[in-house]
Design a protein around this motif. Sequence first.
Motif, mmCIF file in Angstrom:
data_model
loop_
_atom_site.group_PDB
_atom_site.id
_atom_site.type_symbol
_atom_site.label_atom_id
_atom_site.label_comp_id
_atom_site.label_asym_id
_atom_site.label_seq_id
_atom_site.Cartn_x
_atom_site.Cartn_y
_atom_site.Cartn_z
ATOM 1 N N ASN A 236 0.997 -1.332 0.163
ATOM 2 C CA ASN A 236 -0.035 -0.086 -0.011
ATOM 3 C C ASN A 236 0.903 1.355 0.082
ATOM 4 O OD1 ASN A 236 -2.904 -0.916 0.088
ATOM 5 N ND2 ASN A 236 -1.931 -1.946 2.363
ATOM 6 N N VAL A 237 0.413 2.127 -1.050
ATOM 7 C CA VAL A 237 1.648 3.165 -1.201
ATOM 8 C C VAL A 237 1.126 4.316 -0.380
ATOM 9 C CG1 VAL A 237 2.504 4.931 -2.919
ATOM 10 C CG2 VAL A 237 2.172 2.389 -3.473
ATOM 11 N N TRP A 238 1.788 5.060 0.379
ATOM 12 C CA TRP A 238 1.373 6.160 1.201
ATOM 13 C C TRP A 238 0.963 7.445 0.250
ATOM 14 C CZ3 TRP A 238 0.467 6.460 6.497
ATOM 15 C CH2 TRP A 238 0.702 5.419 7.331
ATOM 16 N N ASP A 239 0.466 8.360 0.533
ATOM 17 C CA ASP A 239 0.377 9.463 -0.282
ATOM 18 C C ASP A 239 1.537 10.440 -0.552
ATOM 19 O OD1 ASP A 239 -2.902 9.788 -0.299
ATOM 20 O OD2 ASP A 239 -2.331 9.444 1.762
ATOM 21 N N ALA A 240 2.383 10.572 0.552
ATOM 22 C CA ALA A 240 3.663 10.919 0.112
ATOM 23 C C ALA A 240 4.544 10.210 -0.806
ATOM 24 C CB ALA A 240 4.261 11.285 1.609
ATOM 25 N N GLU A 241 4.581 8.947 -0.622
ATOM 26 C CA GLU A 241 5.109 8.058 -1.713
ATOM 27 C C GLU A 241 4.733 8.324 -2.843
ATOM 28 O OE1 GLU A 241 6.462 4.498 1.342
ATOM 29 O OE2 GLU A 241 4.643 4.666 0.531
ATOM 30 N N ALA A 242 3.442 8.274 -2.987
ATOM 31 C CA ALA A 242 2.901 8.427 -4.322
ATOM 32 C C ALA A 242 3.187 9.849 -4.943
ATOM 33 C CB ALA A 242 1.286 8.303 -4.239
ATOM 34 N N LEU A 243 3.291 10.690 -4.311
ATOM 35 C CA LEU A 243 3.477 12.162 -4.765
ATOM 36 C C LEU A 243 5.002 12.329 -5.187
ATOM 37 C CD1 LEU A 243 1.632 14.784 -2.622
ATOM 38 C CD2 LEU A 243 1.588 14.538 -5.016
ATOM 39 N N LYS A 244 5.839 11.846 -4.264
ATOM 40 C CA LYS A 244 7.189 11.668 -4.515
ATOM 41 C C LYS A 244 7.906 11.010 -5.674
ATOM 42 C CE LYS A 244 11.664 10.751 -2.175
ATOM 43 N NZ LYS A 244 12.169 9.709 -2.958
ATOM 44 N N SER A 245 7.307 9.753 -5.809
ATOM 45 C CA SER A 245 7.434 8.872 -6.997
ATOM 46 C C SER A 245 7.007 9.372 -8.145
ATOM 47 C CB SER A 245 6.929 7.391 -6.801
ATOM 48 O OG SER A 245 5.639 7.386 -6.543
ATOM 49 N N GLY A 246 5.942 10.146 -8.093
ATOM 50 C CA GLY A 246 5.196 10.731 -9.387
ATOM 51 C C GLY A 246 3.983 9.943 -9.859
ATOM 52 N N ILE A 247 3.790 8.964 -9.068
ATOM 53 C CA ILE A 247 2.569 8.056 -9.501
ATOM 54 C C ILE A 247 1.381 8.758 -9.617
ATOM 55 C CG2 ILE A 247 0.881 6.133 -8.515
ATOM 56 C CD1 ILE A 247 3.321 4.823 -7.465
ATOM 57 N N ILE A 248 1.298 9.816 -8.756
ATOM 58 C CA ILE A 248 0.140 10.971 -8.636
ATOM 59 C C ILE A 248 0.949 12.355 -8.611
ATOM 60 C CG2 ILE A 248 -1.845 9.472 -7.579
ATOM 61 C CD1 ILE A 248 -1.162 11.116 -5.020
#
Length: 295
Positions: A236-248
């Motif tokens: 499960n990807v955290w919001d901060a991880e999703a933003l940092k990686s560029g998934i979102i």
Amino acid sequence: MTTRLRPLATFCLIVTGFFAALVATASAAAQQKTPEVWPMNFILVRNGDCTVSCVQWISAEGIIKPDTAGQFEKFLRKLKGQKLPVVFQSGGGNVDAALEMGRMIRTAGLETAIGRTQLNGCPMLVPRCPEKMVRNGWSEGEVHSGGAYCFSACPWALAGGQVRAAAANARIAVHQITNGRKKPRMHNGRRDLDEISTVPDPALKQMMSDYFDEMGINSADVFAMMGLATPQGLYNVWDAEALKSGIITKVYSESEEPGYVIGGTDVTDPAAPTPAATPVPAVTPMPDELMHLLP
């Protein structure tokens, strides 16, 4: 000669018949697939009176099958350049089809979001019931970003959006990159603890890496998160991880929902041009309550 059943025998027959019917009903219900595992389909949905103001979006929900990309291509062709956000809710599916869809979305210049669609008149357990889907027009319903999910191959279709958004309480999850073949078991009389693992596929990993680079996603971050998943599970990807990686690229605030706000024109034909949408910033800052998650 008339045969009379004793009361106990009659009761047993009734009970036996009841359980037989119950088992048959349960068996039929077990064979019916739940909406979460239906093949992905695409519908145009709007909420409100478009002569005054309404919200419009492309609802994409279900499992991504090998032929899903072809169906999506036909769907986009009917829009004739109309630019609406693609709102995904999916448990994942075929990787090749997801990548193909992502490239179509990027070429068409569409935005993407994670969201769940509830069509008017559908039960809560089947929110996109087939009888309320309008195939060559507009379905009516609501869209909500909170509580929606995008797992497995779904984030890679989502990645096609130049702007790709999710709510703080939406769920994104990824898994290991494998070719799906089981590792051979050990033959030394001891149980192989890795027997449920699957064999890594370097070619698939390279293909994914190239796609991530193409879409502006940090492949190193994504592969690290994939590696944290169990062999047959999800990370499960955290919001901060999703933003940092560029998934979102954007986290919805509590007052925002997916979709374009349309006003002043009754758009009833899917091929009709869409009025200018309410501008959406390319990146929304992380909400204060999530700032502590950033590295």
